[in-house]
Design an enzyme around this catalytic site. Structure first.
Site, mmCIF file in Angstrom:
data_model
loop_
_atom_site.group_PDB
_atom_site.id
_atom_site.type_symbol
_atom_site.label_atom_id
_atom_site.label_comp_id
_atom_site.label_asym_id
_atom_site.label_seq_id
_atom_site.Cartn_x
_atom_site.Cartn_y
_atom_site.Cartn_z
ATOM 1 N N LYS A 57 -44.831 -32.431 26.102
ATOM 2 C CA LYS A 57 -44.081 -32.552 27.363
ATOM 3 C C LYS A 57 -45.052 -32.716 28.537
ATOM 4 O O LYS A 57 -44.849 -33.574 29.401
ATOM 5 C CB LYS A 57 -43.165 -31.332 27.563
ATOM 6 C CG LYS A 57 -41.995 -31.310 26.578
ATOM 7 C CD LYS A 57 -41.235 -29.988 26.544
ATOM 8 C CE LYS A 57 -40.257 -29.957 25.380
ATOM 9 N NZ LYS A 57 -39.582 -28.655 25.196
ATOM 10 N N GLN A 101 -39.511 -22.483 26.842
ATOM 11 C CA GLN A 101 -39.484 -22.948 25.450
ATOM 12 C C GLN A 101 -38.925 -21.853 24.538
ATOM 13 O O GLN A 101 -39.315 -20.694 24.628
ATOM 14 C CB GLN A 101 -40.916 -23.338 25.018
ATOM 15 C CG GLN A 101 -41.017 -24.035 23.675
ATOM 16 C CD GLN A 101 -40.443 -25.440 23.676
ATOM 17 O OE1 GLN A 101 -40.368 -26.109 24.703
ATOM 18 N NE2 GLN A 101 -40.021 -25.912 22.509
ATOM 19 N N ASP A 124 -32.998 -28.547 30.601
ATOM 20 C CA ASP A 124 -32.557 -28.438 29.199
ATOM 21 C C ASP A 124 -31.037 -28.535 29.083
ATOM 22 O O ASP A 124 -30.500 -28.749 27.998
ATOM 23 C CB ASP A 124 -32.958 -27.062 28.630
ATOM 24 C CG ASP A 124 -34.230 -27.087 27.799
ATOM 25 O OD1 ASP A 124 -34.577 -28.164 27.283
ATOM 26 O OD2 ASP A 124 -34.845 -26.017 27.662
#
Ligand code: GUN
Length: 297
Positions: A57, A101, A124
């Site tokens: 990312k 994460q 997200d």
């Protein structure tokens, strides 16, 4: 069965490249007006798979000329410490989107952390507010993996309108939002949707009715050729690491679909690797750019 069917490959790797080309234009337009889109990723602990994702990312942000921040916290971080970091990112004007994460160490409650993220920065699309907005057809963001699948269908010219989409799997990250997205009104959706899962009776009988079969079960070779209708479009969301003594790493990545057999029946199919995987990061980047555009308005 049907020797006429020659399956077409739906390559996320190629499709994501054209998405990056479009994003670069939007990023340079934002930069010319004084805004550099910023993404922060928080990693708690040292899960090797998470470390790989987080690195990918950050690298992609840099390639696109975005502002990238990676925050690594030790495995023994308390929930309070993580919530403090989330609060700082919520208030950081240089960060337009961020994510924590998953999975998190056991002393931290995932739901509490997700609920603490400002929904306007929740790239997200895991926050319940954003899940709800998506469900009622007024999305702030779309969740990255289902959005990637939808873009693969749209950009491969697969007609979804009125088609029977069968989603295999009911996770909060893929199956549930995927089904919700395909039943919305509009381009790349307007489908009739069935969700099947581990408790479904006659699952093969259901998958055989799919015009478009989207598989996110997390089991290697779960979908075999007898479960697929001739001419169906098959999207494989699975990423399973299996032992492979012939490979230098001793393992390889496979999807949830018996690719070699199913490709003889499908009119189009996505491989693993090179299918859905590369799309997920491109959709995360697209969400961050969209958040920056909204913040710059
Ligand atoms: N872990 C595996 N996939 C994801 C993802 O898409 N987002 C977050 N936050 N964690 C993950």
């Amino acid at each position: 069965m049907n020797g006429e069917i020659l399956s077409e490959l739906i390559l996320g790797k190629t499709i994501s490249e054209s998405i990056y080309t479009e994003l670069k234009e939007r990023i340079s337009s934002l930069k010319s007006k004084g805004t550099t889109p910023g993404l922060a990723v928080v990693l708690v602990g040292t899960d090797p798979a998470s470390e790989v994702y987080v690195r990918m990312k950050g690298k992609k942000c840099e390639e696109l000329g975005m502002h990238s921040v990676t925050i690594t916290l030790p495995e023994n971080t308390t929930q309070e410490e993580l919530l403090k970091k989330v609060g700082e990112l919520n208030n950081d004007k240089s960060i337009h989107g961020f994510l924590v994460q998953l999975p998190l160490p056991s002393q931290i409650d995932e739901k509490t952390v997700i609920n603490a993220i400002d929904p306007k920065k929740d790239v997200d699309c895991f926050h319940p507010t954003n899940v709800g907005k998506m469900l009622i057809g007024e999305p702030e963001f779309l969740p990255a993996t289902p959005a990637g699948v939808q873009q693969m269908l749209v950009r491969s010219g697969v007609d979804t309108k009125g088609k029977h989409v069968v989603v295999v799997g009911r996770s909060n990250i893929v199956g549930k939002p995927m089904a919700a997205m395909m039943m919305q009104k509009g381009n790349g959706a307007d489908s009739t949707v069935t969700v099947v899962h581990s408790r479904t009776k006659d699952l093969p009988g259901m998958t055989r009715q799919a015009d478009i079969l989207i598989v996110a079960m997390g089991k290697p070779n779960f979908v075999t050729a007898d479960m697929v209708k001739d001419g169906a479009v098959v999207i494989d969301v699975g990423t399973n690491k299996v032992d492979d003594p012939a490979s230098p790493k001793g393992s390889r990545l496979v999807g949830d679909v018996d690719f070699e057999k199913v490709k003889e029946k499908a009119s189009a199919i996505s491989p693993v690797p090179g299918g859905v995987g590369p799309m997920t990061i491109s959709m995360l980047m697209a969400n961050t750019v969209a958040a920056a555009e909204r913040a710059a308005r």
